[in-house]
Enzyme design. Sequence first.
Site, PDB file in Angstrom:
ATOM      1  CD  GLN A 531      -2.724  -1.136   2.541  1.00  0.00           C
ATOM      2  OE1 GLN A 531      -2.868  -0.122   3.219  1.00  0.00           O
ATOM      3  NE2 GLN A 531      -3.199  -2.319   2.912  1.00  0.00           N
ATOM      4  CB  CYS A 532       3.626   2.450   1.945  1.00  0.00           C
ATOM      5  SG  CYS A 532       2.436   2.625   3.294  1.00  0.00           S
ATOM      6  CB  THR A 533       5.749   4.538  -2.737  1.00  0.00           C
ATOM      7  OG1 THR A 533       4.509   4.709  -3.416  1.00  0.00           O
ATOM      8  CG2 THR A 533       6.871   4.462  -3.760  1.00  0.00           C
TER       9      THR A 533
END
Length: 672
Positions: A531-533
């Site tokens: 979900q996060c880069t």
Amino acid sequence: MLLQFHPWASAVEAPFWQVLTQRKMDIFKLDDSHKAVLGYYSTGQQVRVPGKDTTIALPARLNPAFTFPAPGIIKNTNTIEDFKAIDKSALFKMVVDQIWDDITSGRAVSDPMLLNRFLLLTFADLKKFKFFYWFAFPALQAEPAWMTEPAQELVSVWSSLQVSSLLHQYDLFRQTHPPGQLGFFLVKETNDSVSVARLQDWNEFYAGCDDSEIIVGFADPSSLDSHPGWPLRNLLALIQFHWQKTKLRILCFREVPGKQDIQASKILTVHLPSYQPLTTCPKAVGWEKNAQSKLGPRLADLAPLMDPARLADTAVDLNLKLMRWRLLPGLQLEKVQDTRCLLLGAGTLGCYVARSLLGWGIRNITFVDSAKVSFSNPVRQPLFAFEDCLEGGKDKATTAAASLRKVYPGVNAQGHTMSIPMPGHPISTQLYESAQKDVAKLEDLFEQHDAVFLLMDSRESRWLPTLLGTRMKKIVINAALGFDTFLVMRHGVGQDSEHHSVASSTPLGCYFCNDVVAPTDSLSDRTLDQQCTVTRPGLSAIASAMAVEMMVSLLHHPLGVRAPADKADGDGDQDAKMLDDQGSTLGLLPHQIRGFLSRFKNLLISGQAYDRCTACSDQVLEAYEQEGFGFLVKVFQDAKHLEDITGLTKMKEESEALDMEWAEDSDEDNDM
């Protein structure tokens, strides 16, 4: 008594320094040779002190805004050290020699404003908006010096009819002669009338007159009762050289501008104790004193007077123009400045791209993002602060735009909080109208901008912007991050058969041209790390900087968005070699840059446009043109629709069938 003169006092207005700044930055650059400049002066005036029966004499001012012209030269040095160390005596002598040559050659007779030549030595500190300057108004010294009798009021020497006649005749003279003739003129009185003529008409005008009838007039900038203005000094030298006069009357012409009032004019009778022919250039004086009444330069500090926003504008321009002065004369800064940039994504990449765009002086930047600022953002995204995360977080797009305006008030930064519909993300009936508005808004934004940066988190969010960019032939720059890798690429403009042969034999592809599958939903069912880069912190700044530099290089290529791809030196790219003499001013212009931070290495890659691409192929563009939003809805509901219309589905079926045949043949072989 000795004839004394009222010296010039320079009066430089702020617009002059603004023009000098502009010329220095855009034209002169590092050229410190002499440049012509024109000053003006008006006749002397006295003003009455309110509430008192006294008057104050105004200084004899030379500035750029009045009636009578004075030609000069300006030498603007490049450093304060040059300003201090320059040979001022040599510069002064150069102007003195010019005046003397004008007198001896007769040029000053036909063009008397040349008697008013002056010198302006300057240093412009454009970072601090301080201007060091020193004026010199060279005046030739008579030896022996001219003597004078006490000045007489004009009205005490002439009748009212003669005064009115002078005013009328001078008005006619002013209407029929150029400004350069107006500061010096001849006067002759006859009964109740007065005649006015040019200096060059001396012999005809005074034919049959004795010396007592000769009156030479000059526009007198002095307002003192006893001292005529500085221009008289060189006028007397001219008269002494050409007409050998030792005694004559001088009309110190003083007019109240706009009021037809010459009552303050004076009549002087001047004479030389003994006549000596002028055969060599006399000595000269004329350096202006500073505010402390000492010989030295003055300082104009404009910074406190300027709008801080205007100061920022000029400072940004200065840094860029210094690049053009020394390194890149072909740098098209105005073209870069005027480029309108649309940033899709206001996250880590969006923030860094925006700051780099500001560094290039770009004035129009628009953000699009649907997210809000979270607590993890400010340390990685330089346009956000801790306060932006509170109370659920502010909208990223509008907050980034507001922050950008704080960094540089001259930027036109806007933010739009909106979603970009994506393939494989079905639209419910309730959201149909909202999605339609978002698509229409996105189309409008593409129309309004010249360059678009794709800086989003997911692959499928780049599909619709890629389609729109190809359809509108916009500059599209794509940046994507991995953990320690990045991709920066510029999109081609699809097959573009109309311009195909002009740009390259191999049209460049887009972000989706290497795929044989349509972009689908990659956001559902993702773990936290997905979900996060998750990327190395320095990678986004590197990729963002390269994305901006790629766009600026593209702007400098004569083929613009259709420019072919350059490869690294020695790769033998034939198209690059063919266009080597007309490529980008800034050097190589690759199609893709793939960076590997773990190895500190970049690869320049070129990718061809794919005729079955799900984003930029002719089939997709035609379907969008024909069906509009209806086509997009089909793609949003099921991304496989893209594979169907581009022929990828059929190609896969044929490939699978071919695999089956090979498999059957293999079994038969084994049986044998």
